[in-house]
Design an enzyme around this catalytic site. Structure first.
Site, PDB file in Angstrom:
ATOM      1  CD  GLU A   1      -4.886   7.868   9.880  1.00 62.12           C
ATOM      2  OE1 GLU A   1      -4.084   8.785  10.383  1.00 62.12           O
ATOM      3  OE2 GLU A   1      -4.233   6.775  10.569  1.00 62.12           O
TER       4      GLU A   1
ATOM      5  CG  HIS B   1      -1.264   9.032   3.423  1.00 61.65           C
ATOM      6  ND1 HIS B   1      -1.179   7.689   3.662  1.00 61.65           N
ATOM      7  CD2 HIS B   1      -0.578   9.642   4.722  1.00 61.65           C
ATOM      8  CE1 HIS B   1      -0.778   7.431   5.155  1.00 61.65           C
ATOM      9  NE2 HIS B   1      -0.579   8.603   5.660  1.00 61.65           N
TER      10      HIS B   1
ATOM     11  CG  ASN C   1      -4.750   3.490   8.935  1.00 62.04           C
ATOM     12  OD1 ASN C   1      -4.845   2.582   8.213  1.00 62.04           O
ATOM     13  ND2 ASN C   1      -4.598   4.636   8.523  1.00 62.04           N
TER      14      ASN C   1
ATOM     15  NE  ARG D   1      -3.254   2.579   2.749  1.00 60.66           N
ATOM     16  CZ  ARG D   1      -3.092   3.433   3.692  1.00 60.66           C
ATOM     17  NH1 ARG D   1      -2.736   3.147   4.750  1.00 60.66           N
ATOM     18  NH2 ARG D   1      -3.677   4.596   3.743  1.00 60.66           N
TER      19      ARG D   1
ATOM     20  CD  GLU E   1      -1.348   4.165   8.034  1.00 55.57           C
ATOM     21  OE1 GLU E   1      -1.128   4.490   9.440  1.00 55.57           O
ATOM     22  OE2 GLU E   1      -1.575   4.745   7.084  1.00 55.57           O
TER      23      GLU E   1
ATOM     24  CE1 TYR F   1       0.306   2.858  13.554  1.00 53.36           C
ATOM     25  CE2 TYR F   1      -1.718   3.803  12.993  1.00 53.36           C
ATOM     26  CZ  TYR F   1      -0.298   3.458  12.512  1.00 53.36           C
ATOM     27  OH  TYR F   1       0.162   3.346  11.201  1.00 53.36           O
TER      28      TYR F   1
HETATM   29  C1  GCO Z   1      -1.445   7.752   9.634  1.00 53.13           C
HETATM   30  C2  GCO Z   1      -0.669   8.042   9.153  1.00 53.13           C
HETATM   31  C3  GCO Z   1       0.908   7.270   9.052  1.00 53.13           C
HETATM   32  C4  GCO Z   1       1.555   7.677  10.279  1.00 53.13           C
HETATM   33  C5  GCO Z   1       1.426   6.420  11.241  1.00 53.13           C
HETATM   34  C6  GCO Z   1       2.056   6.690  12.582  1.00 53.13           C
HETATM   35  O1  GCO Z   1      -2.197   7.201   8.612  1.00 53.13           O
HETATM   36  O2  GCO Z   1      -1.685   8.118  10.803  1.00 53.13           O
HETATM   37  O3  GCO Z   1      -1.076   7.345   7.863  1.00 53.13           O
HETATM   38  O4  GCO Z   1       1.429   8.158   8.060  1.00 53.13           O
HETATM   39  O5  GCO Z   1       2.992   7.432  10.122  1.00 53.13           O
HETATM   40  O6  GCO Z   1       0.196   6.582  11.396  1.00 53.13           O
HETATM   41  O7  GCO Z   1       1.744   7.707  13.349  1.00 53.13           O
END
Ligand code: GCO
Length: 452
Positions: A173, A128, A300, A84, A357, A302
């Site tokens: 995002e 992006h 995404n 991607r 992500e 985290y």
């Molecule tokens: C995100 C961003 C990434 C970041 C990653 C870490 O989509 O937030 O796409 O570019 O680098 O999330 O913060």
């Protein structure tokens, strides 16, 4: 109980599960002034003193614009099934709209062909975050015209690449674009007005809806979707009314403000500012344009966010940080949140999904023998993949996983200070070293799973 992790000896994925990693144009390409690329809002933001840590910028980044062959080689070595990446609008339409720069398209054309030759399926993100500065000068995302410019840009890209790209992601995002860029000022273009942010939300979504039929027209065989950074919010004190209300509000702004229009064709009634602006912002027919089914939703994920309301003033909310393991971003490692999120969207917004992500930043450097031992990242990936598998067992239609990221890269306002790569990059020499987590991930791909 199939969704209990203790029942697994082995974490195995469905056949045809899509495995890869993600990157973004401004974070890796460099070559910001080559082959007719115009200035993006991130070039401008980076050049503004005090905005990015250490004054870093994407001017050189990973020099991927010149080293893409080597980087495809890395992916081939790691056994990726998919990759991607994102396309830089200022390379394609330097004036934001109008004249198409063929040299910019040539770069992605070569990249896509190179990936296909290596047996890696290309998944392209159209936006992006690197808006042409010239469009920001005309109002940026708070201006409705930007959505139409985006549709033009989409057509220019699809005409050239629509026959070969496997998956299209319209936006990455949009919450970050709108709120970090136009309300909090932490991201380009660095503005601080909530009304601009909410107007941006609508135009980002509108541009997604306008792009969908264009993508279908030029790429009827491809899969199309949008990627959201959906959040998992928890109250610091479960059952506490003020904390629960804070969670509900945060969920409204980060999740439902995007999911409801996309999946249900309405904006959430409890988003006060959107409701206030809607009569002038939202034109008749807009929500029908936005509410078109995609083939998948990109997610995404985290970390989770734990919220606590102030005892004196419950309107004031802060994030609290429970004991746990944290990455160098200061983000808690909370794998179960991925399970919670996936099962929730499957229930409330049924679709197919990709994790577009997921990853961790750690303080990596090569040891004396030249290896990068990044145990935290390996454990992070293992734990999140386990939760993803658990979600599949609970009925979630998860089709693939893209680790963030292939390479250490320009981490926005944090510059090069934060490393998310499966591959280490020595920025002085541009040498790439696959980290231990990268080798581990490669084994997972080969075996389509791992032993617990
Ligand atoms: C995100 C961003 C990434 C970041 C990653 C870490 O989509 O937030 O796409 O570019 O680098 O999330 O913060």
């Amino acid at each position: 109980m199939t969704s209990d992790l203790n029942n697994y000896d082995r974490v195995e994925f469905p056949r045809d599960f899509v495995w890869g990693a993600a990157t973004a144009s401004y974070q890796i390409e460099g070559a910001t002034e080559e082959d007719g690329r115009s200035e993006s809002i991130w070039d401008r933001f980076c050049a503004t003193p005090g905005k990015v840590l250490n004054g870093d910028s994407g001017k050189v980044a990973d020099d991927h614009y010149h080293r893409w062959r080597e980087d495809i080689g890395l992916m081939r070595q790691l056994g990726f099934k998919a990759y991607r990446f994102s396309i830089a609008w200022p390379r394609i339409l330097p004036q934001g709209r109008g004249e198409v720069n063929q040299k910019g398209l040539d770069f992605y054309d070569r990249l896509v062909d190179g990936l296909l030759e290596a047996g890696i399926a290309p998944y392209a993100t159209l936006y992006h975050w690197d808006l042409p500065q010239v469009l920001q000068d005309q109002g940026g995302w708070p201006a409705r015209d930007t959505a139409y410019a985006y549709a033009e840009y989409t057509e220019a890209v699809l005409k050239r690449l629509g026959d070969r790209v496997k998956g299209w992601i319209t936006h990455n995002e949009p919450w970050c674009v709108a709120f970090l860029g136009y309300r909090d000022g932490h991201h380009a273009p660095g503005l601080t007005d909530p009304r601009l942010a909410v107007s941006s939300v609508h135009h980002l979504l509108l541009s997604h809806g306008l792009a969908m039929p264009i993508i279908r027209q030029y790429a009827p065989q491809a899969q199309v979707g949008i990627t959201l950074n959906l959040a998992v919010y928890h109250p610091a004190r479960p059952g506490n009314a003020a904390d629960e209300l804070a969670v509900k509000r945060a969920d409204c702004e980060q999740n439902r403000l995007f999911l409801d229009p996309l999946f249900k064709g309405v904006y959430p009634e409890d988003h006060a500012l959107m409701q206030e602006l809607a009569p002038t912002l939202v034109q008749p027919g807009d929500l029908e344009i936005i509410n078109v089914p995609g083939d998948f939703l990109g997610i995404n994920y985290y970390t989770r966010t734990v919220l606590q309301a102030d005892a004196q003033d419950p309107q004031k909310v802060r994030e609290v940080h429970p004991e746990g393991i944290y990455t160098t971003m200061g983000w808690e490692v909370y794998p179960e949140g991925l399970y919670q999120l996936l099962t929730r969207v499957q229930r409330e917004y049924p679709s197919h999904y990709y994790i577009t992500e997921n990853g961790a930043s750690t303080d990596d450097r090569p040891n004396a023998s030249g290896q990068v031992v990044d145990e935290l990242r390996q454990n992070y990936l293992r734990a999140h993949l386990s939760q993803a598998r658990r979600a599949i067992d609970a009925g979630v239609q998860l089709d693939g996983y893209f680790a963030w990221s292939l390479l250490d890269n320009f981490e926005w306002a944090w510059g090069y200070d934060r490393r998310f790569g499966l591959t280490y990059v020595d920025y002085a020499t541009q040498e790439r070293i696959i980290k231990n987590s990268g080798y581990w991930y490669s084994d997972v791909i080969k075996a389509n799973g791992f032993d617990k």
